[in-house]
Design a protein around this motif. Sequence first.
Motif, PDB file in Angstrom:
ATOM      1  N   ARG A  57       0.872  -1.387  -0.214  1.00  0.00           N
ATOM      2  CA  ARG A  57       0.206  -0.005  -0.009  1.00  0.00           C
ATOM      3  C   ARG A  57       0.668   1.074  -0.008  1.00  0.00           C
ATOM      4  NH1 ARG A  57      -2.615  -2.513   4.119  1.00  0.00           N
ATOM      5  NH2 ARG A  57      -1.639  -0.971   5.655  1.00  0.00           N
ATOM      6  N   CYS A  58       2.014   1.228   0.184  1.00  0.00           N
ATOM      7  CA  CYS A  58       2.680   2.228   0.097  1.00  0.00           C
ATOM      8  C   CYS A  58       3.519   2.739  -1.307  1.00  0.00           C
ATOM      9  CB  CYS A  58       4.224   2.036   1.370  1.00  0.00           C
ATOM     10  SG  CYS A  58       5.063   3.608   1.661  1.00  0.00           S
ATOM     11  N   ASN A  59       2.438   3.312  -1.894  1.00  0.00           N
ATOM     12  CA  ASN A  59       2.763   3.757  -3.202  1.00  0.00           C
ATOM     13  C   ASN A  59       1.933   4.971  -3.679  1.00  0.00           C
ATOM     14  OD1 ASN A  59       0.551   2.557  -4.618  1.00  0.00           O
ATOM     15  ND2 ASN A  59       1.784   0.462  -4.271  1.00  0.00           N
ATOM     16  N   GLN A  60       2.038   5.535  -4.772  1.00  0.00           N
ATOM     17  CA  GLN A  60       1.272   6.625  -5.167  1.00  0.00           C
ATOM     18  C   GLN A  60      -0.297   6.371  -5.358  1.00  0.00           C
ATOM     19  OE1 GLN A  60       4.070   5.651  -6.609  1.00  0.00           O
ATOM     20  NE2 GLN A  60       3.956   5.949  -8.637  1.00  0.00           N
ATOM     21  N   LEU A  61      -0.388   4.805  -5.680  1.00  0.00           N
ATOM     22  CA  LEU A  61      -1.888   4.508  -5.902  1.00  0.00           C
ATOM     23  C   LEU A  61      -2.668   4.484  -4.851  1.00  0.00           C
ATOM     24  CD1 LEU A  61      -1.017   1.480  -8.343  1.00  0.00           C
ATOM     25  CD2 LEU A  61      -1.703   3.871  -9.057  1.00  0.00           C
ATOM     26  N   PHE A  62      -2.421   4.649  -3.516  1.00  0.00           N
ATOM     27  CA  PHE A  62      -3.186   4.577  -2.353  1.00  0.00           C
ATOM     28  C   PHE A  62      -2.835   5.857  -1.568  1.00  0.00           C
ATOM     29  CE2 PHE A  62      -2.257   0.169  -3.510  1.00  0.00           C
ATOM     30  CZ  PHE A  62      -3.672  -0.455  -3.288  1.00  0.00           C
ATOM     31  N   ASP A  63      -3.921   6.141  -0.933  1.00  0.00           N
ATOM     32  CA  ASP A  63      -3.902   7.351   0.047  1.00  0.00           C
ATOM     33  C   ASP A  63      -2.828   6.799   1.170  1.00  0.00           C
ATOM     34  OD1 ASP A  63      -5.287   8.846  -1.339  1.00  0.00           O
ATOM     35  OD2 ASP A  63      -7.180   8.331  -0.351  1.00  0.00           O
ATOM     36  N   GLY A  64      -2.258   7.898   1.486  1.00  0.00           N
ATOM     37  CA  GLY A  64      -1.217   7.657   2.820  1.00  0.00           C
ATOM     38  C   GLY A  64      -1.861   7.999   3.988  1.00  0.00           C
ATOM     39  N   GLY A  65      -1.103   8.362   5.307  1.00  0.00           N
ATOM     40  CA  GLY A  65      -2.064   8.965   6.303  1.00  0.00           C
ATOM     41  C   GLY A  65      -1.533   7.838   7.580  1.00  0.00           C
ATOM     42  N   ILE A  66      -2.353   8.128   8.460  1.00  0.00           N
ATOM     43  CA  ILE A  66      -2.067   7.387   9.673  1.00  0.00           C
ATOM     44  C   ILE A  66      -2.660   5.840   9.758  1.00  0.00           C
ATOM     45  CG2 ILE A  66      -2.502   7.189  12.400  1.00  0.00           C
ATOM     46  CD1 ILE A  66      -2.710  10.302  12.221  1.00  0.00           C
ATOM     47  N   ASP A  67      -1.602   5.086  10.032  1.00  0.00           N
ATOM     48  CA  ASP A  67      -2.055   3.483   9.650  1.00  0.00           C
ATOM     49  C   ASP A  67      -1.323   2.756  10.982  1.00  0.00           C
ATOM     50  OD1 ASP A  67      -2.898   1.078   8.772  1.00  0.00           O
ATOM     51  OD2 ASP A  67      -1.451   1.005   7.379  1.00  0.00           O
ATOM     52  N   TYR A  68      -1.928   2.812  11.952  1.00  0.00           N
ATOM     53  CA  TYR A  68      -1.427   1.953  13.274  1.00  0.00           C
ATOM     54  C   TYR A  68      -1.389   0.608  13.212  1.00  0.00           C
ATOM     55  CZ  TYR A  68      -0.952   6.282  15.821  1.00  0.00           C
ATOM     56  OH  TYR A  68      -0.387   7.436  16.076  1.00  0.00           O
ATOM     57  N   PRO A  69      -0.605  -0.132  13.577  1.00  0.00           N
ATOM     58  CA  PRO A  69      -0.714  -1.687  13.488  1.00  0.00           C
ATOM     59  C   PRO A  69      -1.808  -2.267  14.555  1.00  0.00           C
ATOM     60  CG  PRO A  69       1.598  -0.932  14.175  1.00  0.00           C
ATOM     61  CD  PRO A  69       0.551   0.279  14.109  1.00  0.00           C
ATOM     62  N   VAL A  70      -2.526  -3.305  14.063  1.00  0.00           N
ATOM     63  CA  VAL A  70      -3.523  -3.983  14.650  1.00  0.00           C
ATOM     64  C   VAL A  70      -3.025  -5.141  15.217  1.00  0.00           C
ATOM     65  CG1 VAL A  70      -5.897  -4.902  14.529  1.00  0.00           C
ATOM     66  CG2 VAL A  70      -5.263  -2.800  13.330  1.00  0.00           C
TER      67      VAL A  70
END
Length: 110
Positions: A57-70
């Motif tokens: 998911r770490c590319n320009q096709l996906f929005d970034g933002g806060i993504d904490y581990p579950v």
Amino acid sequence: MVRKLFLKLLWLYRHSFSLVTRGACRHYPSCSEYALWQFERNTLPRAFGATFLRICRCNQLFDGGIDYPVISKPTIKPTELSINTIKYWFVPTKRNYFLIKNFKFKGSQC
């Protein structure tokens, strides 16, 4: 033992190779820190899966933002808790917990 090997490899990556790409991750926490948290708190298969999906998911096709581990469940014993020993906060969801880093942790190396 395998977990310690992966944590050492992550440490090596974070302190040598990631210096070139510092600040390039689209998420918070960065992908390497996310992987570190996953391998510290989850089982190895779940940590591999979550880290792999995060890197995808770490590319320009996906929005970034806060993504904490579950994580599945907290593994800290209540007798070990004090204001100086809290490294992560566990925020409950419906079935799991979000893992959020405590920035005032005195034992942190950050």
